[in-house]
Scaffold this active site. Structure first.
Site, short mmCIF file in Angstrom:
data_model
loop_
_atom_site.label_atom_id
_atom_site.label_comp_id
_atom_site.label_asym_id
_atom_site.label_seq_id
_atom_site.Cartn_x
_atom_site.Cartn_y
_atom_site.Cartn_z
N CYS A 255 8.91 34.26 18.26
CA CYS A 255 9.60 32.58 18.29
C CYS A 255 8.43 31.80 18.49
CB CYS A 255 10.73 32.55 19.33
SG CYS A 255 12.00 33.65 19.51
N GLY A 259 3.46 26.70 18.34
CA GLY A 259 2.50 27.25 17.81
C GLY A 259 1.27 27.44 18.91
N GLY A 260 1.52 27.07 20.23
CA GLY A 260 0.25 27.22 21.04
C GLY A 260 0.07 28.66 21.29
N LYS A 261 1.22 29.23 21.54
CA LYS A 261 0.70 30.85 21.92
C LYS A 261 0.20 31.48 20.68
CE LYS A 261 4.04 30.56 25.51
NZ LYS A 261 4.68 29.30 25.43
N CYS A 378 10.42 30.02 29.75
CA CYS A 378 9.95 29.01 30.68
C CYS A 378 11.26 28.61 31.69
CB CYS A 378 9.34 27.83 29.96
SG CYS A 378 10.72 27.24 28.69
#
Length: 437
Positions: A255, A259-261, A378
């Site tokens: 998921c 796009g940070g991860k 989160c």
């Protein structure tokens, strides 16, 4: 036609944003992005943002005060004036602005939102707020400005920590950066921040994290356009470290948006065969933009697909590691997005839990024996976290929980939980699950 009073247009925009969030279910972040360009002065934009955040954080005590101070509620057609009153109380109560800087401009803004006949009422109510303390409600949920259902859930899930969670949710979050390890060392970047006069601190863990002393526009950061750094909360950075990708592995980011991860995975290991999935093509485009800025776009395959619908995207080659940052209630990031409190409903939690279980069950066959899956949210609700993973382990014979160090948070069932504000980070849950060979 007379020009509007100084400061009135900014307060009118704040009222429109607050009204859109409360009454239309709009995202605060998206609505600010839509409305703020109308203001040329960066100080006005910062003021609007602060008013909106504080009005939404403290919505329930402010609305309680208005019900006590008004003989009858405003008509339904005056919802923007209602939102303007919330913005006015936020200026006086949370932001501690001098009354002379808030009262007249806020009252005059009523004309700009179609409530010209209510200028006097707005002025009178806000003047009362300068003379009297806000009326104290009997309900702790109202005093802490949380929906009743969420207040009850937090008290049930975290009886010893609920008060601290409620307080943290109403406190502004710090700005965290993740230094791109492919572009340089954190210490070198810290020197660039120092030269730019940007106050910061370096935590012991994780090794690429930097905490700024104050919020700044990302585009003003040293090396931003060159991909030296990304904005990412401390707790979000820990997800990739918990998965611990190694060079050359075949990895799925199930998921992926925004796009940070995804980017962090590529930064953390060399030669990954990385597939980034997201069911929303528009959000997947944001992943591409982020990777392009960081110079990592050539290293990631991207597909728009529902991760749980494996026949539509999986080619049958098993993954060494899977990152499932699952859709969740986002109750761990309320301090960053106070609108979550008012958008989320209690019956959402069961639906989200079923979606999370569907993703876990669907993705598990795509993991090779001996591989590992990191389930992360989160959220700080046990139904989405420890209970979710316990249920998966009980129905999946070849799955076992793998240990994560204390640095990832307190032990919580088969995983680790960080609560909002702990170590300066957001609320996050991590469970590392291994597939028996």
């Amino acid at each position: 036609m007379n020009a509007p009073a100084p400061g009135a247009p900014a307060r009118a925009i704040a009222a429109r944003v607050i009204c859109a969030v409360i009454d239309e279910g709009r995202s605060l972040k998206a609505e600010l992005a839509r409305q703020l360009p109308a203001l040329r002065d960066s100080r006005d934009r910062a003021l609007v943002e602060a008013m909106c955040f504080e009005a939404l954080r403290w919505r329930r005590p402010y609305e309680h005060a208005l019900t006590q101070w008004m003989s009858r509620p405003l008509p339904a057609r005056e919802r923007r004036v209602h939102a303007l009153l919330l913005a006015g109380l936020a200026q006086l109560h949370a932001m501690k602005l001098p009354p002379h800087a808030a009262l007249s401009a806020t009252a005059e803004a009523a004309r700009l939102v179609g409530g010209g006949k209510l200028v006097g009422l707005v002025n009178a109510l806000l003047r009362r707020a300068t003379r009297e303390a806000l009326p104290v409600a009997d309900s702790d949920a109202v005093r802490s400005s949380h929906p009743d259902w969420l207040h009850a859930r937090l008290a049930a899930d975290w009886p010893a920590d609920a008060a601290r969670i409620l307080e943290a949710n109403n406190t502004a979050a710090p700005m965290w950066l993740r230094v791109n390890a492919r572009r340089g060392a954190r210490e070198d970047y810290a020197r660039q921040l120092e030269q730019a006069g940007i106050g910061h601190g370096l935590p012991g863990f994780p090794a690429c994290a930097v905490r700024l002393d104050a919020q700044v526009s990302p585009t003003t950061l040293p090396g931003w356009s060159e991909g030296a750094v990304s904005v990412q909360d401390l707790s979000a950075q820990l997800a990739v470290l918990a998965l611990a990708p190694t060079d050359g592995e075949r990895v799925l980011d199930a998921c992926a948006a925004p796009g940070g991860k995804t980017a962090h995975l590529v930064e953390a290991a060399s030669g990954l065969q990385l597939l980034a999935l997201d069911r929303d093509p528009d959000r997947l485009a944001r992943v591409a933009d982020s990777l392009a800025r960081l110079g990592l776009d050539a290293d990631v395959e991207r597909k728009a697909a529902d991760a749980a619908d494996t026949p539509t995207w999986w080619d049958g080659r098993a993954f060494d590691a899977i990152l499932l940052d699952a859709p969740c209630s986002a109750t761990g990031i309320i301090r960053r997005q106070p609108d979550i409190k008012w958008h989320r409903r209690e019956d959402d939690i069961g639906a989200l839990a079923r979606q999370q279980a569907r993703l876990l069950d669907a993705l598990w066959p795509t993991l090779r024996p001996g591989g590992r899956l990191l389930y992360a949210t989160c959220s700080i609700l046990r139904e989405e976290n420890a209970m979710q993973v316990e249920g998966f382990l009980s129905r999946t014979g070849d799955a076992r929980a793998l240990a994560l160090p204390d640095a990832f948070g307190r032990a919580e069932g088969p995983g680790r939980q960080r609560l909002p504000g702990e170590g300066g980070g957001d609320g996050f849950f991590y469970a590392l699950i291994g597939k028996q060979a």
